[in-house]
Design an enzyme around this catalytic site. Structure first.
Site, PDB file in Angstrom:
ATOM      1  N   PRO A 141       0.949  -1.295  -0.098  1.00 45.94           N
ATOM      2  CA  PRO A 141       0.212  -0.107  -0.203  1.00 45.94           C
ATOM      3  C   PRO A 141       0.883   1.198  -0.040  1.00 45.94           C
ATOM      4  O   PRO A 141       0.831   1.918   0.887  1.00 45.94           O
ATOM      5  CB  PRO A 141      -0.917   0.006   1.227  1.00 45.94           C
ATOM      6  CG  PRO A 141       0.086  -0.774   2.174  1.00 45.94           C
ATOM      7  CD  PRO A 141       0.746  -1.726   1.465  1.00 45.94           C
ATOM      8  N   CYS A 142       1.464   1.583  -1.261  1.00 47.10           N
ATOM      9  CA  CYS A 142       2.094   3.040  -1.285  1.00 47.10           C
ATOM     10  C   CYS A 142       1.237   4.076  -1.197  1.00 47.10           C
ATOM     11  O   CYS A 142       1.746   5.282  -1.002  1.00 47.10           O
ATOM     12  CB  CYS A 142       3.130   2.851  -2.509  1.00 47.10           C
ATOM     13  SG  CYS A 142       2.392   2.521  -4.003  1.00 47.10           S
ATOM     14  N   HIS A 143      -0.057   3.794  -1.563  1.00 51.56           N
ATOM     15  CA  HIS A 143      -1.027   4.843  -1.400  1.00 51.56           C
ATOM     16  C   HIS A 143      -0.987   5.435   0.051  1.00 51.56           C
ATOM     17  O   HIS A 143      -1.449   6.747   0.310  1.00 51.56           O
ATOM     18  CB  HIS A 143      -2.257   4.550  -2.004  1.00 51.56           C
ATOM     19  CG  HIS A 143      -2.933   3.664  -1.207  1.00 51.56           C
ATOM     20  ND1 HIS A 143      -2.728   2.097  -1.546  1.00 51.56           N
ATOM     21  CD2 HIS A 143      -3.856   3.571  -0.084  1.00 51.56           C
ATOM     22  CE1 HIS A 143      -3.389   1.466  -0.641  1.00 51.56           C
ATOM     23  NE2 HIS A 143      -3.977   2.231   0.192  1.00 51.56           N
TER      24      HIS A 143
END
Length: 198
Positions: A148-150
């Protein structure tokens, strides 16, 4: 001939005397565009946002019914319908350096609905001076959403760059009810992934 043909599908073509793993692909029609999902047959190797995609590599095999793809589809259905989905039962196999792998693992430790910053990620891997390198590793994340780089924001909670475009990042943050400070618009061009061209 039958043996050679079967070997191609199990292992892919042979290059420089080494067997190359075959890659399979499918698409998932998400609320933020068509997601491209790649697998080696057992684990997920890539998930690309629509804005990051080129035409599929002709060496890939379209295989919508692969069991690991079915798992991802079910998990995405839960996730995009507002469920707290952690994707913990989906096998992943991202390729990268040891440093990148450490950052991607640290990203997976950021729970649903939580956020972090590049500086905090650097602290997680006990390398507080590596903020710039951490940013590079986050930007190279090959498995969007599941890794989850968001959930990475600027230190003042502002939106930072995002491979899938800020519109997609806003959607994911709002879906998980993560507060952020907007910073306008961003034009996204496809990243040059070698996998599309090799």
């Amino acid at each position: 001939r039958m043996y050679v043909w079967c070997a191609f599908f199990l292992y892919g073509p042979i290059k420089n005397g080494r067997k190359m793993t075959a890659l399979y692909y499918t698409y998932y029609p998400s609320p933020i565009g068509k997601l491209l999902i790649l697998s080696d047959g057992e684990s997920i190797t890539h998930i690309d946002f629509e804005k990051e995609q080129y035409e599929p590599n002709p060496k890939w095999h379209k295989q919508d019914e692969l069991p690991v793809f079915q798992k991802v589809r079910l998990a995405f259905e839960r996730y995009f319908n507002g469920g707290v989905e952690r994707f913990s039962d989906i096998p992943l196999k991202p390729e990268g350096t040891a440093f990148q792998q450490a950052i991607w693992q640290a990203l997976r430790e950021i729970d649903y609905g939580e956020l972090s910053t590049y500086g905090e990620l650097a602290l997680r891997i006990n390398n507080p001076k590596a903020v710039r390198a951490v940013g590079g590793a986050v930007g190279s994340n090959p498995i969007s959403i599941i890794i989850p780089c968001h959930r990475i924001l600027g230190k003042d909670r502002t939106l930072t760059g995002f491979g899938g475009g800020l519109e997609a990042k806003r959607f994911l943050l709002q879906l998980e009810k993560i507060p952020y400070i907007d910073k306008g618009t961003e034009n996204t061009k496809p990243r040059f992934f070698k996998k599309y061209h090799e």
